[in-house]
Enzyme design. Structure first.
Site, PDB file in Angstrom:
ATOM      1  N   LYS A 132      36.359  29.261  38.047  1.00 57.59           N
ATOM      2  CA  LYS A 132      36.783  30.184  39.004  1.00 57.59           C
ATOM      3  C   LYS A 132      37.722  31.736  38.717  1.00 57.59           C
ATOM      4  CE  LYS A 132      37.789  25.652  40.678  1.00 57.59           C
ATOM      5  NZ  LYS A 132      39.060  24.600  40.969  1.00 57.59           N
ATOM      6  N   ASP A 147      39.832  25.876  32.889  1.00 52.82           N
ATOM      7  CA  ASP A 147      38.499  27.397  33.456  1.00 52.82           C
ATOM      8  C   ASP A 147      40.250  27.977  33.081  1.00 52.82           C
ATOM      9  OD1 ASP A 147      41.592  27.525  35.229  1.00 52.82           O
ATOM     10  OD2 ASP A 147      40.600  25.503  35.968  1.00 52.82           O
ATOM     11  N   MET A 153      48.282  34.171  43.847  1.00 52.07           N
ATOM     12  CA  MET A 153      46.783  34.679  44.097  1.00 52.07           C
ATOM     13  C   MET A 153      46.823  36.004  45.378  1.00 52.07           C
ATOM     14  SD  MET A 153      44.761  31.409  44.392  1.00 52.07           S
ATOM     15  CE  MET A 153      46.670  30.620  45.295  1.00 52.07           C
TER      16      MET A 153
HETATM   17  N1  SAH Z   1      48.313  25.364  39.359  1.00 53.31           N
HETATM   18  C1  SAH Z   1      49.182  26.869  38.985  1.00 53.31           C
HETATM   19  C2  SAH Z   1      47.990  27.704  40.447  1.00 53.31           C
HETATM   20  C3  SAH Z   1      46.820  28.283  40.390  1.00 53.31           C
HETATM   21  S1  SAH Z   1      46.534  29.270  41.359  1.00 53.31           S
HETATM   22  C4  SAH Z   1      50.058  26.946  38.929  1.00 53.31           C
HETATM   23  O1  SAH Z   1      50.872  25.788  38.623  1.00 53.31           O
HETATM   24  O2  SAH Z   1      50.538  28.117  38.467  1.00 53.31           O
HETATM   25  C5  SAH Z   1      46.531  30.753  40.497  1.00 53.31           C
HETATM   26  C6  SAH Z   1      46.927  31.945  40.570  1.00 53.31           C
HETATM   27  O3  SAH Z   1      48.515  31.524  39.986  1.00 53.31           O
HETATM   28  C7  SAH Z   1      47.328  33.673  40.588  1.00 53.31           C
HETATM   29  O4  SAH Z   1      46.133  33.965  40.973  1.00 53.31           O
HETATM   30  C8  SAH Z   1      48.221  33.413  39.554  1.00 53.31           C
HETATM   31  O5  SAH Z   1      48.871  34.004  41.092  1.00 53.31           O
HETATM   32  C9  SAH Z   1      49.287  31.981  39.844  1.00 53.31           C
HETATM   33  N2  SAH Z   1      49.401  32.465  38.041  1.00 53.31           N
HETATM   34  C10 SAH Z   1      49.115  31.372  37.219  1.00 53.31           C
HETATM   35  N3  SAH Z   1      49.296  32.164  35.841  1.00 53.31           N
HETATM   36  C11 SAH Z   1      49.967  33.233  36.092  1.00 53.31           C
HETATM   37  C12 SAH Z   1      50.448  33.944  34.678  1.00 53.31           C
HETATM   38  N4  SAH Z   1      50.562  33.154  33.815  1.00 53.31           N
HETATM   39  N5  SAH Z   1      51.192  34.998  35.319  1.00 53.31           N
HETATM   40  C13 SAH Z   1      51.031  35.336  36.315  1.00 53.31           C
HETATM   41  N6  SAH Z   1      50.696  34.560  37.532  1.00 53.31           N
HETATM   42  C14 SAH Z   1      49.822  33.200  37.006  1.00 53.31           C
END
Ligand code: SAH
Length: 472
Positions: free
Chosen positions: A270, A248, A383
């Site tokens: 997504k 995604d 998020m």
């Molecule tokens: N499973 C993922 C989270 C999924 S929810 C994890 O463990 O990181 C998606 C959210 O993750 C985004 O809205 C953001 O808040 C955060 N996120 C994921 N990658 C990011 C990145 N490179 N920089 C900042 N926020 C990030």
């Protein structure tokens, strides 16, 4: 080819090792691992070497080398620092047609020792013919990371079953059977330490003659926050062997480049308002592809079990007894915090950290705001871009100080990473003025102020002049 590669059986056979220092000890360790009876000769011999010799039923002598040391040995290693002596040993040993190795002197050797990757009984030997040992060693380091540690156990399983498979299957089917076993779910079970289950699966597969169309499997893999160097070795290995990958938006293009070239790629979207494939359909698709016998990689940003709906995806697979494994990844909070120089906890400022999804409304009864507003803890909101202003205000309303430091990390760990820092009171305004797109992560707490001291050295960080709090 300058050398003829062989593997020598030295088990319980006498091998002469002349020398007792560090280099000799290293050679001795290797010979002992292969079961040799060491006969060590040198005026001084390290304690470890003495023990190795004794444990393997060999002997050691504190004296100089003598010609008759060559009697009744099958192999000779010279590791002294006296070139003339090394030369003499080499000459005398080769006169007797004994395989001879002199450390660091290829000209005096009749054999050289390769760099090895040991997954006994599987052993990979690498040699540059003595021309470029550093290159051979770097090749070994690469293979070490590629070949799972448990490969040896897989080889042992294959050896235990070899005869039985031979009895049960005609020759034509045997190779296909082993290919399935060694590259499929059974191998994966061994790699994840479930040898007993792998044994059971072998029995089942043989009984059912189910070796042509074995079930597929699913790897639910955390791809980390973006920087491909943050992938785990396991993630990389499974990415290299998948037939099809479902990914995604959060999986960075540089990570996708590391997926096996000929794997099919399915984008399942997504974005906030762009659910290109509803979750239920993703679950169904995973199941369908696995039932077709495919090795399916479900690649997810960060960690699959942190706001990743990973639990729902494997639930369906478990119901249908599809083998799966879950590989943790570095979650956005860890990645963004580390790359922004914000320790999530700190003895002086923060004794705990919470990961919170901001996908909820601020009046959600499941979130206890008074508790979140307590000092001494770090809050990480995933998020959080849309709800940023609400979150900051609600925290203030419930008693967290207006001046509490807060940071928004955009595209954390990637070269485009930006860190906007401020306070609960003024961060939303700064963000509104800065064309932030996402993904972003909000970090709230006293630890954020450390960004000033710890964040400066990050290469590639690209704080915006307008909003950055750095002093230059
Ligand atoms: N499973 C993922 C989270 C999924 S929810 C994890 O463990 O990181 C998606 C959210 O993750 C985004 O809205 C953001 O808040 C955060 N996120 C994921 N990658 C990011 C990145 N490179 N920089 C900042 N926020 C990030």
């Amino acid at each position: 080819m300058d050398y003829f590669p062989v593997f020598l059986d030295v088990k319980s056979r006498r091998c002469l090792l002349v020398g007792g220092g560090d280099i000799a000890t290293r050679k001795g360790r290797l010979l002992a691992r292969a079961g040799a009876r060491l006969c060590v000769v040198a005026p001084e011999i390290s304690a470890e070497l003495q023990t190795l010799a004794e444990q393997g039923g060999g002997e050691w002598h504190l004296r100089s080398y003598r010609h008759d040391d060559l009697d009744q040995v099958v192999l000779v290693c010279a590791a002294t620092d006296d070139y003339a002596l090394n030369e003499r040993i080499s000459q005398e040993a080769q006169d007797r047609y004994l395989p001879t190795n002199v450390v660091d002197s290829p000209a005096l050797c009749s054999f050289i020792t390769p760099a090895i990757v040991d997954r006994s009984p599987l052993v990979v030997a690498i040699s540059s013919g003595g021309e470029a040992p550093v290159l051979a060693r770097s090749m070994r380091a690469r293979l070490e990371t590629l070949i799972p540690q448990q490969y040896g156990q897989l080889a042992q399983l294959a050896s235990r079953w070899r005869e039985r498979v031979k009895q049960a299957l005609p020759e034509a089917d045997r190779r296909r059977f082993w290919e399935k076993v060694l590259q499929g779910p059974i191998a994966e079970q061994v790699f994840s330490g479930r040898v007993a289950q792998a044994e059971e699966a072998m029995t089942e597969a043989l009984d059912a003659q189910d070796f042509v169309d074995t079930r597929g499997e699913v790897y639910l893999v955390g791809a980390g926050p973006g920087d491909p160097e943050l992938l785990t070795l396991k993630a990389l290995r499974l990415m290299q062997q998948a037939d099809v990958v479902l990914y995604d938006r959060l999986v960075s293009p540089r990570v996708m480049e590391l997926v096996r070239r000929d794997a099919d790629r399915i984008y399942v979207g997504k974005r906030r308002h762009e659910h290109s494939m509803p979750q239920e359909n993703i679950n169904e698709l995973l199941l369908k592809l696995a039932q077709e016998g495919k090795r399916v990689l479900r690649l997810k940003g960060g960690d699959p079990f942190i706001f990743g709906r990973g639990g729902e995806e494997i639930d369906r697979l478990a119901q249908h007894r599809i083998p799966f494994q879950v590989v943790p990844g570095i979650t956005a909070a860890s990645g963004c915090a580390a790359y922004a120089g914000i320790p999530l906890t700190h003895r002086d400022y923060s004794q705990s950290v919470r990961f919170i999804t901001a996908h909820l409304k601020t009046d959600n009864p499941n979130l206890s705001w008074p508790e979140l507003a307590l000092p001494g803890q770090t809050l990480v909101f995933y998020m959080s871009l849309i709800g940023l202003s609400d979150i900051c205000q609600t925290l203030i309303q419930h008693g967290r100080g207006e001046s509490t430091p807060a940071a928004l990390v955009e595209k954390g760990t990637l070269s485009e990473q930006r860190v906007l820092t401020g306070t609960l009171a003024d961060l939303p305004k700064q963000v509104a003025e800065s064309e932030v797109h996402g993904p972003t992560l909000l970090i709230v707490g006293e630890v954020v102020q450390l960004h000033r001291h710890l964040g400066w050295f990050r290469p590639g960080e690209n704080d915006s002049q307008k909003t950055d709090d750095s002093e230059d």
